[in-house]
Design a protein around this motif. Structure first.
Motif, PDB file in Angstrom:
ATOM      1  N   LEU A  32       3.450  -5.117   3.936  1.00 17.00           N
ATOM      2  CA  LEU A  32       3.273  -4.956   2.484  1.00 17.00           C
ATOM      3  C   LEU A  32       2.928  -6.281   1.817  1.00 17.00           C
ATOM      4  CD1 LEU A  32       6.013  -2.521   1.137  1.00 17.00           C
ATOM      5  CD2 LEU A  32       3.552  -2.268   0.988  1.00 17.00           C
ATOM      6  N   LEU A  72      10.424   2.115   6.321  1.00 14.38           N
ATOM      7  CA  LEU A  72      10.225   1.132   5.261  1.00 14.38           C
ATOM      8  C   LEU A  72      11.341   1.223   4.219  1.00 14.38           C
ATOM      9  CD1 LEU A  72       8.431  -1.037   3.922  1.00 14.38           C
ATOM     10  CD2 LEU A  72       7.247   0.835   2.765  1.00 14.38           C
ATOM     11  N   ALA A 129       2.918   1.710  -0.427  1.00  9.85           N
ATOM     12  CA  ALA A 129       2.704   1.953   1.003  1.00  9.85           C
ATOM     13  C   ALA A 129       2.032   3.299   1.241  1.00  9.85           C
ATOM     14  CB  ALA A 129       4.030   1.880   1.738  1.00  9.85           C
ATOM     15  N   PHE A 157       0.608   2.915   7.174  1.00 11.94           N
ATOM     16  CA  PHE A 157       1.983   3.415   7.087  1.00 11.94           C
ATOM     17  C   PHE A 157       1.984   4.907   7.358  1.00 11.94           C
ATOM     18  CE2 PHE A 157       1.874  -0.313   4.343  1.00 11.94           C
ATOM     19  CZ  PHE A 157       2.994  -1.005   4.761  1.00 11.94           C
TER      20      PHE A 157
END
Length: 117
Positions: A82, A37, A22, A29
């Motif tokens: 993701l 996350l 990420a 992100f």
């Protein structure tokens, strides 16, 4: 990508590797998203391993379909992002490789023509 593979009850799941993935996408992100996350991944893996609907999945594409079908993509939006990135990564890489192969062919054809003149 293997960390998202749902086969064998998510045996390859690794939260740290997914967070590192990420971080390669800072426009998708943000800094606060990375923290969110982390907690989403922790809840996600517990939820997936305890839900019978996700036990027989064989690939990331089946996982994405099942997340949408069960509306878990709304519960775990960053994890779903993701999954989408993992699915498009292999296609994007192959497209670039194909483009470079085509350029190599075109350059050789142009060089051959230039030599003839």
């Amino acid at each position: 990508m293997a960390c998202l593979n749902p086969s064998n009850s998510f045996v390859a799941f690794d939260k740290e590797k997914l967070i590192r993935l990420a971080k390669f996408y800072p426009s998708d992100f943000l800094g606060t998203d990375i923290l969110a996350l982390d907690s989403q991944l922790q809840n996600y893996i517990f939820d997936m391993r305890s839900n019978d609907l996700f036990l027989d999945l064989q690939g990331v594409s089946e996982l994405a379909e099942k997340l949408v079908y069960t509306r878990k993509h709304e519960t775990y939006p960053l994890v779903y992002l993701l999954v989408k990135l993992a699915l498009t990564l292999s296609i994007a890489t192959a497209t670039v490789e194909r483009s470079f192969s085509a350029i190599k062919y075109i350059k050789n054809e142009l060089r051959n023509r230039m030599g003839d003149q």
